[in-house]
Design a protein around this motif. Structure first.
Motif, PDB file in Angstrom:
ATOM      1  N   SER A  74       1.225  -0.866   0.034  1.00  0.00           N
ATOM      2  CA  SER A  74      -0.030  -0.394   0.268  1.00  0.00           C
ATOM      3  C   SER A  74       1.192   1.223   0.375  1.00  0.00           C
ATOM      4  O   SER A  74       0.085   2.693   0.341  1.00  0.00           O
ATOM      5  CB  SER A  74      -0.878   0.225   0.838  1.00  0.00           C
ATOM      6  N   THR A  75       2.026   0.941  -0.626  1.00  0.00           N
ATOM      7  CA  THR A  75       3.133   2.061  -0.633  1.00  0.00           C
ATOM      8  C   THR A  75       3.440   2.681  -2.426  1.00  0.00           C
ATOM      9  O   THR A  75       4.305   1.958  -2.520  1.00  0.00           O
ATOM     10  CB  THR A  75       4.120   1.979   0.724  1.00  0.00           C
ATOM     11  N   LEU A  76       3.351   3.639  -2.533  1.00  0.00           N
ATOM     12  CA  LEU A  76       4.688   4.080  -3.195  1.00  0.00           C
ATOM     13  C   LEU A  76       5.842   4.994  -2.995  1.00  0.00           C
ATOM     14  O   LEU A  76       5.793   5.337  -1.917  1.00  0.00           O
ATOM     15  CB  LEU A  76       3.514   5.599  -3.911  1.00  0.00           C
ATOM     16  N   VAL A  77       6.506   3.980  -3.723  1.00  0.00           N
ATOM     17  CA  VAL A  77       7.892   4.196  -3.287  1.00  0.00           C
ATOM     18  C   VAL A  77       8.631   5.068  -4.242  1.00  0.00           C
ATOM     19  O   VAL A  77       9.033   4.434  -5.605  1.00  0.00           O
ATOM     20  CB  VAL A  77       8.827   2.563  -2.470  1.00  0.00           C
ATOM     21  N   ILE A  78       8.943   5.909  -4.158  1.00  0.00           N
ATOM     22  CA  ILE A  78       9.976   6.849  -4.980  1.00  0.00           C
ATOM     23  C   ILE A  78      11.446   7.250  -4.318  1.00  0.00           C
ATOM     24  O   ILE A  78      11.793   7.956  -3.612  1.00  0.00           O
ATOM     25  CB  ILE A  78       9.079   8.256  -5.126  1.00  0.00           C
ATOM     26  N   LYS A  79      12.439   6.850  -5.858  1.00  0.00           N
ATOM     27  CA  LYS A  79      13.680   7.349  -5.119  1.00  0.00           C
ATOM     28  C   LYS A  79      14.378   8.397  -6.604  1.00  0.00           C
ATOM     29  O   LYS A  79      13.598   8.502  -7.556  1.00  0.00           O
ATOM     30  CB  LYS A  79      14.240   5.951  -5.847  1.00  0.00           C
ATOM     31  N   THR A  80      14.214   9.717  -5.819  1.00  0.00           N
ATOM     32  CA  THR A  80      15.173  10.494  -7.277  1.00  0.00           C
ATOM     33  C   THR A  80      16.365  11.141  -6.165  1.00  0.00           C
ATOM     34  O   THR A  80      17.396  10.663  -5.528  1.00  0.00           O
ATOM     35  CB  THR A  80      14.420  12.515  -5.879  1.00  0.00           C
ATOM     36  N   ILE A  81      17.105  12.015  -7.529  1.00  0.00           N
ATOM     37  CA  ILE A  81      18.099  12.414  -6.876  1.00  0.00           C
ATOM     38  C   ILE A  81      18.598  13.989  -6.703  1.00  0.00           C
ATOM     39  O   ILE A  81      17.517  14.729  -8.538  1.00  0.00           O
ATOM     40  CB  ILE A  81      19.385  12.388  -7.535  1.00  0.00           C
ATOM     41  N   CYS A  82      18.835  14.651  -5.844  1.00  0.00           N
ATOM     42  CA  CYS A  82      18.567  16.015  -6.766  1.00  0.00           C
ATOM     43  C   CYS A  82      20.493  16.553  -7.309  1.00  0.00           C
ATOM     44  O   CYS A  82      21.455  16.248  -6.303  1.00  0.00           O
ATOM     45  CB  CYS A  82      18.679  17.066  -5.125  1.00  0.00           C
ATOM     46  N   ASP A  83      20.374  16.390  -8.414  1.00  0.00           N
ATOM     47  CA  ASP A  83      21.435  17.201  -9.014  1.00  0.00           C
ATOM     48  C   ASP A  83      22.576  18.003  -8.296  1.00  0.00           C
ATOM     49  O   ASP A  83      23.609  17.584  -8.141  1.00  0.00           O
ATOM     50  CB  ASP A  83      21.696  16.782 -10.342  1.00  0.00           C
ATOM     51  N   GLU A  84      21.972  18.692  -8.213  1.00  0.00           N
ATOM     52  CA  GLU A  84      22.487  20.203  -6.954  1.00  0.00           C
ATOM     53  C   GLU A  84      23.565  20.070  -6.081  1.00  0.00           C
ATOM     54  O   GLU A  84      24.463  19.584  -5.868  1.00  0.00           O
ATOM     55  CB  GLU A  84      21.489  21.508  -6.644  1.00  0.00           C
ATOM     56  N   LYS A  85      23.039  18.748  -5.214  1.00  0.00           N
ATOM     57  CA  LYS A  85      23.367  17.789  -4.032  1.00  0.00           C
ATOM     58  C   LYS A  85      23.820  17.073  -4.530  1.00  0.00           C
ATOM     59  O   LYS A  85      24.588  16.428  -3.374  1.00  0.00           O
ATOM     60  CB  LYS A  85      22.572  18.961  -2.875  1.00  0.00           C
ATOM     61  N   TRP A  87      22.082  14.738  -4.028  1.00  0.00           N
ATOM     62  CA  TRP A  87      21.186  13.708  -2.934  1.00  0.00           C
ATOM     63  C   TRP A  87      20.484  13.108  -3.383  1.00  0.00           C
ATOM     64  O   TRP A  87      20.445  12.849  -3.929  1.00  0.00           O
ATOM     65  CB  TRP A  87      20.477  15.214  -2.373  1.00  0.00           C
ATOM     66  N   VAL A  88      20.718  11.148  -3.234  1.00  0.00           N
ATOM     67  CA  VAL A  88      20.194  10.259  -3.462  1.00  0.00           C
ATOM     68  C   VAL A  88      18.888  10.203  -2.075  1.00  0.00           C
ATOM     69  O   VAL A  88      19.432   9.911  -0.924  1.00  0.00           O
ATOM     70  CB  VAL A  88      20.369   8.980  -4.465  1.00  0.00           C
ATOM     71  N   THR A  89      17.558   9.963  -2.463  1.00  0.00           N
ATOM     72  CA  THR A  89      16.668  10.163  -1.508  1.00  0.00           C
ATOM     73  C   THR A  89      15.671   9.032  -1.702  1.00  0.00           C
ATOM     74  O   THR A  89      15.106   8.833  -3.189  1.00  0.00           O
ATOM     75  CB  THR A  89      15.950  11.310  -1.130  1.00  0.00           C
ATOM     76  N   GLU A  90      14.803   8.245  -1.661  1.00  0.00           N
ATOM     77  CA  GLU A  90      13.889   7.300  -1.403  1.00  0.00           C
ATOM     78  C   GLU A  90      12.868   7.432  -0.200  1.00  0.00           C
ATOM     79  O   GLU A  90      12.869   7.892   0.318  1.00  0.00           O
ATOM     80  CB  GLU A  90      14.319   6.007  -0.560  1.00  0.00           C
TER      81      GLU A  90
END
Length: 119
Positions: A74-85, A87-90
């Protein structure tokens, strides 16, 4: 006969649990704002009816680059990266109600963010 009955009961219970665990994609569609500094999110469906997402930094409006998006129970999991910093977050999004999402952030910053649907 007893085995057939048990298999049918097990199958029906499995389908029921699976149906309850899916994320309602249509409820995600729209613009979401965080309760504090995080990212703003927009969900929509493309011409092929696939879920799409874009996240914007609340400070400078810079978009985050999407690395992956999947539904787990029941969870949507999104992995992104902030190119400036770099930073990879999930982020794991779970509905609290139709207009509220709880987001568990894992990465350089570990926190919980509450999102409210604006439109």
């Amino acid at each position: 006969m007893k085995k057939v009955f048990l298999i049918i009961v097990f199958a029906l219970l499995s389908f029921n649990i699976f149906a309850q665990s899916k994320v309602n994609i249509n409820s995600l569609i729209g613009y979401w704002e965080p309760n504090h500094h995080a990212t703003r999110i927009v969900f929509w469906k493309d011409v092929d009816n696939h879920l799409q997402v874009i996240e914007f930094d609340t400070v400078d409006g810079a978009p985050l680059r999407l690395l992956s998006m999947k539904i787990v129970n029941s969870t949507l999991v999104i992995k992104t990266i902030c190119d400036e910093k770099n930073w990879v977050t999930e982020c794991s999004y779970t509905f609290i109600d139709d207009n509220t999402l709880e987001c568990m952030v894992k990465g350089p910053i570990n926190e919980t963010v509450i999102y409210t649907k604006v439109k």
